[in-house]
Design a protein around this motif. Sequence first.
Motif, PDB file in Angstrom:
ATOM      1  N   ASN A  10      -3.319  -0.002 -14.294  1.00 51.89           N
ATOM      2  CA  ASN A  10      -4.296   0.687 -13.437  1.00 51.89           C
ATOM      3  C   ASN A  10      -4.458  -0.020 -12.097  1.00 51.89           C
ATOM      4  O   ASN A  10      -4.658   0.637 -11.068  1.00 51.89           O
ATOM      5  N   GLN A  11      -4.382  -1.345 -12.098  1.00 50.02           N
ATOM      6  CA  GLN A  11      -4.466  -2.089 -10.840  1.00 50.02           C
ATOM      7  C   GLN A  11      -3.267  -1.786  -9.951  1.00 50.02           C
ATOM      8  O   GLN A  11      -3.417  -1.580  -8.740  1.00 50.02           O
ATOM      9  N   TYR A  12      -2.076  -1.761 -10.560  1.00 46.84           N
ATOM     10  CA  TYR A  12      -0.879  -1.406  -9.789  1.00 46.84           C
ATOM     11  C   TYR A  12      -0.995   0.007  -9.241  1.00 46.84           C
ATOM     12  O   TYR A  12      -0.689   0.261  -8.081  1.00 46.84           O
ATOM     13  N   LEU A  13      -1.439   0.936 -10.059  1.00 47.24           N
ATOM     14  CA  LEU A  13      -1.563   2.330  -9.632  1.00 47.24           C
ATOM     15  C   LEU A  13      -2.546   2.450  -8.462  1.00 47.24           C
ATOM     16  O   LEU A  13      -2.275   3.136  -7.478  1.00 47.24           O
ATOM     17  N   SER A  14      -3.669   1.762  -8.539  1.00 51.83           N
ATOM     18  CA  SER A  14      -4.650   1.780  -7.447  1.00 51.83           C
ATOM     19  C   SER A  14      -4.064   1.186  -6.169  1.00 51.83           C
ATOM     20  O   SER A  14      -4.285   1.712  -5.071  1.00 51.83           O
ATOM     21  N   ALA A  15      -3.317   0.090  -6.314  1.00 53.70           N
ATOM     22  CA  ALA A  15      -2.699  -0.550  -5.147  1.00 53.70           C
ATOM     23  C   ALA A  15      -1.661   0.375  -4.517  1.00 53.70           C
ATOM     24  O   ALA A  15      -1.559   0.463  -3.287  1.00 53.70           O
ATOM     25  N   ILE A  16      -0.900   1.076  -5.349  1.00 57.19           N
ATOM     26  CA  ILE A  16       0.096   2.020  -4.845  1.00 57.19           C
ATOM     27  C   ILE A  16      -0.587   3.156  -4.091  1.00 57.19           C
ATOM     28  O   ILE A  16      -0.170   3.533  -2.984  1.00 57.19           O
ATOM     29  N   GLU A  17      -1.650   3.688  -4.652  1.00 58.74           N
ATOM     30  CA  GLU A  17      -2.373   4.775  -3.989  1.00 58.74           C
ATOM     31  C   GLU A  17      -2.943   4.319  -2.650  1.00 58.74           C
ATOM     32  O   GLU A  17      -2.879   5.049  -1.655  1.00 58.74           O
ATOM     33  N   ALA A  18      -3.488   3.115  -2.599  1.00 62.48           N
ATOM     34  CA  ALA A  18      -4.037   2.585  -1.351  1.00 62.48           C
ATOM     35  C   ALA A  18      -2.935   2.388  -0.312  1.00 62.48           C
ATOM     36  O   ALA A  18      -3.112   2.717   0.869  1.00 62.48           O
ATOM     37  N   ALA A  19      -1.796   1.861  -0.735  1.00 59.13           N
ATOM     38  CA  ALA A  19      -0.675   1.649   0.186  1.00 59.13           C
ATOM     39  C   ALA A  19      -0.131   2.994   0.680  1.00 59.13           C
ATOM     40  O   ALA A  19       0.221   3.123   1.856  1.00 59.13           O
ATOM     41  N   ASN A  20      -0.063   3.972  -0.202  1.00 61.25           N
ATOM     42  CA  ASN A  20       0.374   5.309   0.217  1.00 61.25           C
ATOM     43  C   ASN A  20      -0.575   5.884   1.261  1.00 61.25           C
ATOM     44  O   ASN A  20      -0.140   6.418   2.284  1.00 61.25           O
ATOM     45  N   ASP A  21      -1.868   5.771   1.008  1.00 60.62           N
ATOM     46  CA  ASP A  21      -2.873   6.317   1.918  1.00 60.62           C
ATOM     47  C   ASP A  21      -2.812   5.667   3.297  1.00 60.62           C
ATOM     48  O   ASP A  21      -3.023   6.325   4.313  1.00 60.62           O
ATOM     49  N   SER A  22      -2.543   4.375   3.336  1.00 62.03           N
ATOM     50  CA  SER A  22      -2.499   3.661   4.617  1.00 62.03           C
ATOM     51  C   SER A  22      -1.086   3.575   5.190  1.00 62.03           C
ATOM     52  O   SER A  22      -0.868   2.921   6.199  1.00 62.03           O
ATOM     53  N   GLU A  23      -0.132   4.245   4.524  1.00 58.04           N
ATOM     54  CA  GLU A  23       1.271   4.260   4.960  1.00 58.04           C
ATOM     55  C   GLU A  23       1.829   2.851   5.104  1.00 58.04           C
ATOM     56  O   GLU A  23       2.616   2.561   6.013  1.00 58.04           O
ATOM     57  N   ASP A  24       1.455   1.966   4.181  1.00 59.24           N
ATOM     58  CA  ASP A  24       1.863   0.558   4.222  1.00 59.24           C
ATOM     59  C   ASP A  24       3.125   0.350   3.381  1.00 59.24           C
ATOM     60  O   ASP A  24       3.062   0.037   2.192  1.00 59.24           O
ATOM     61  N   LYS A  25       4.268   0.514   4.026  1.00 54.31           N
ATOM     62  CA  LYS A  25       5.546   0.384   3.314  1.00 54.31           C
ATOM     63  C   LYS A  25       5.794  -1.044   2.846  1.00 54.31           C
ATOM     64  O   LYS A  25       6.407  -1.266   1.809  1.00 54.31           O
ATOM     65  N   GLU A  26       5.319  -2.020   3.601  1.00 51.65           N
ATOM     66  CA  GLU A  26       5.510  -3.418   3.204  1.00 51.65           C
ATOM     67  C   GLU A  26       4.741  -3.718   1.914  1.00 51.65           C
ATOM     68  O   GLU A  26       5.233  -4.424   1.041  1.00 51.65           O
ATOM     69  N   ALA A  27       3.539  -3.186   1.799  1.00 50.93           N
ATOM     70  CA  ALA A  27       2.771  -3.383   0.561  1.00 50.93           C
ATOM     71  C   ALA A  27       3.503  -2.751  -0.619  1.00 50.93           C
ATOM     72  O   ALA A  27       3.581  -3.347  -1.700  1.00 50.93           O
ATOM     73  N   LEU A  28       4.053  -1.562  -0.417  1.00 48.40           N
ATOM     74  CA  LEU A  28       4.816  -0.913  -1.490  1.00 48.40           C
ATOM     75  C   LEU A  28       6.030  -1.754  -1.871  1.00 48.40           C
ATOM     76  O   LEU A  28       6.352  -1.891  -3.051  1.00 48.40           O
ATOM     77  N   ARG A  29       6.679  -2.325  -0.886  1.00 42.75           N
ATOM     78  CA  ARG A  29       7.845  -3.181  -1.137  1.00 42.75           C
ATOM     79  C   ARG A  29       7.438  -4.386  -1.996  1.00 42.75           C
ATOM     80  O   ARG A  29       8.140  -4.748  -2.946  1.00 42.75           O
ATOM     81  N   GLN A  30       6.306  -4.986  -1.679  1.00 47.86           N
ATOM     82  CA  GLN A  30       5.831  -6.144  -2.442  1.00 47.86           C
ATOM     83  C   GLN A  30       5.451  -5.741  -3.875  1.00 47.86           C
ATOM     84  O   GLN A  30       5.725  -6.476  -4.829  1.00 47.86           O
ATOM     85  N   ILE A  31       4.809  -4.598  -4.018  1.00 45.51           N
ATOM     86  CA  ILE A  31       4.439  -4.110  -5.352  1.00 45.51           C
ATOM     87  C   ILE A  31       5.702  -3.880  -6.182  1.00 45.51           C
ATOM     88  O   ILE A  31       5.771  -4.272  -7.349  1.00 45.51           O
TER      89      ILE A  31
END
Length: 57
Positions: A10-31
């Motif tokens: 659930n933490q990963y899913l929330s982080a992915i949703e937040a990164a998607n919303d902010s268009e943060d590709k680097e955060a997605l890469r780290q996840i």
Amino acid sequence: MSSIPSREYNQYLSAIEAANDSEDKEALRQIQKQLIANYGPTNDDVQYLIRKFKYYV
């Protein structure tokens, strides 16, 4: 292959949703790096979470 504990999933899913919303590709890469390092690229949960990425990394 073990599944991701539900709390961590659930933490990963929330982080992915937040990164998607902010268009943060680097955060997605780290996840993605963390998921693969911890659970492997063939884990069903990992594959599902990566499919939730709005952007290719």
